[in-house]
Design a protein around this motif. Structure first.
Motif, PDB file in Angstrom:
ATOM      1  N   ALA A 199       0.990  -1.140   0.058  1.00 50.52           N
ATOM      2  CA  ALA A 199      -0.212  -0.066  -0.203  1.00 50.52           C
ATOM      3  C   ALA A 199       0.744   1.269   0.133  1.00 50.52           C
ATOM      4  CB  ALA A 199      -1.295   0.390   1.487  1.00 50.52           C
ATOM      5  N   THR A 242      -7.244   1.567  -2.612  1.00 49.86           N
ATOM      6  CA  THR A 242      -7.528   0.741  -3.679  1.00 49.86           C
ATOM      7  C   THR A 242      -8.659   1.180  -4.105  1.00 49.86           C
ATOM      8  OG1 THR A 242      -7.250  -1.474  -1.799  1.00 49.86           O
ATOM      9  CG2 THR A 242      -9.147  -1.477  -3.528  1.00 49.86           C
ATOM     10  N   SER A 269      -7.288  -4.765  -7.121  1.00 52.97           N
ATOM     11  CA  SER A 269      -7.121  -5.696  -6.470  1.00 52.97           C
ATOM     12  C   SER A 269      -7.885  -7.289  -6.771  1.00 52.97           C
ATOM     13  CB  SER A 269      -8.012  -5.404  -4.681  1.00 52.97           C
ATOM     14  OG  SER A 269      -7.731  -4.049  -4.082  1.00 52.97           O
ATOM     15  N   CYS A 275      -1.669  -6.513  -6.185  1.00 48.10           N
ATOM     16  CA  CYS A 275      -2.782  -5.908  -6.502  1.00 48.10           C
ATOM     17  C   CYS A 275      -1.859  -5.076  -8.249  1.00 48.10           C
ATOM     18  CB  CYS A 275      -2.760  -4.162  -5.833  1.00 48.10           C
ATOM     19  SG  CYS A 275      -3.692  -4.765  -4.408  1.00 48.10           S
TER      20      CYS A 275
END
Length: 282
Positions: A199, A242, A269, A275
């Motif tokens: 992330a 996301t 995702s 991802c």
């Protein structure tokens, strides 16, 4: 310096004859009286007298700070005379920017020893090796520079300051390139497929050499980086959300000119929590 005078009995008035001429400049004169019995009064308020018998000449000129200037910035020059001068009209000084002669225009200082001349940079002005100030003040029709004390014409010649590092750049930086996901943060089957399960990542890219790069999301800066002499930059700690992430890459050059390029990064995702970061020009 001490002066003495005799009081005129009928009126109480007095006159002073100076034994020596006062030097050019400002002088504060005060008085006090002594009666026949030897009693002495308090000292009077001071009277400021300005003596000027010489012609003002230019003692020094101070130029703008050594840096790069963009359109809208002001180049300011302070011209200091040997004594106060009074300005009539709008004197100017020629200022060469690149190959174009501009005018630094008088803006303030009449009645003092220092006059300020200014020029505002306009679009199209560019000078990579330093602007050049002319060696004389110009008096257009109706303009004058005279001694405040005696009305004599001021000397207009001057020694220009060193402005070799006073640069002008009104050209927008080169369009920044597409940001890239640094290979160490790519979790896919190859280091270039832009798949990641992280992330927080590091982005890099290219922009104008030595520019300051700002990466923004939804108008808010997520970080800044300095491009090197080849234009390469890298920004760590970029947090991805996301879904769709709209990034704007903005670069500023040394003069403060900016240019932006907007890109869309889409984080998709998958069930295995891997991802893909797609960076595309918008």
């Amino acid at each position: 310096m001490l002066f003495r005078s005799l009081v005129t009995p009928a009126s109480g008035g007095y006159a002073i004859k100076l034994a020596n001429a006062l030097a050019d400049g400002d002088h504060l004169i005060t008085t006090k009286a002594t009666d026949k019995a030897g009693n002495t009064s308090l000292v009077s308020p001071s009277l400021k007298v300005t003596i000027g018998t010489s012609t003002p000449s230019i003692a020094s000129v101070t130029g703008p700070a050594a840096k790069s200037y963009k359109a809208g910035d002001v180049l300011s020059f302070s011209v200091t005379f040997t004594s106060p001068v009074t300005v009539t009209g709008v004197p100017t000084i020629d200022l060469t920017v690149g190959t174009t002669v501009r005018k630094a225009v008088y803006t303030s200082g009449t009645g003092t020893s220092t006059l300020v001349f200014r020029y505002t940079v306009v679009a199209g002005d560019n000078d990579a090796d330093g602007v050049t100030l002319a060696s004389s003040i110009i008096l257009p029709t109706g303009a004058a520079l005279k001694s405040t004390a005696n009305g004599s014409n001021a000397t207009l010649s001057l020694s220009p300051p060193d402005t070799s590092a006073v640069l002008v750049d009104t050209v927008a930086p080169l369009k920044p390139g597409l940001p890239n996901l640094v290979a160490d943060f790519d979790s896919g089957s190859s280091s270039t497929d832009d798949y990641t399960n992280l992330a927080t990542v590091t982005l890099d890219g290219t922009a104008e050499a030595n520019g300051v790069v700002t990466v923004l999301r939804a108008g808010t800066a997520v970080g800044t980086a300095n491009a090197n002499g080849s234009g390469a930059w890298s920004l760590a700690g970029v947090k991805l959300a996301t879904g769709a992430n709209a990034f704007t890459v903005r670069v500023a050059d040394a003069a403060g000119n900016t240019r932006s390029e907007e890109h869309t990064s889409e984080l998709q995702s998958h069930s295995d929590l891997v991802c893909r970061l797609l960076l595309e020009k918008k």
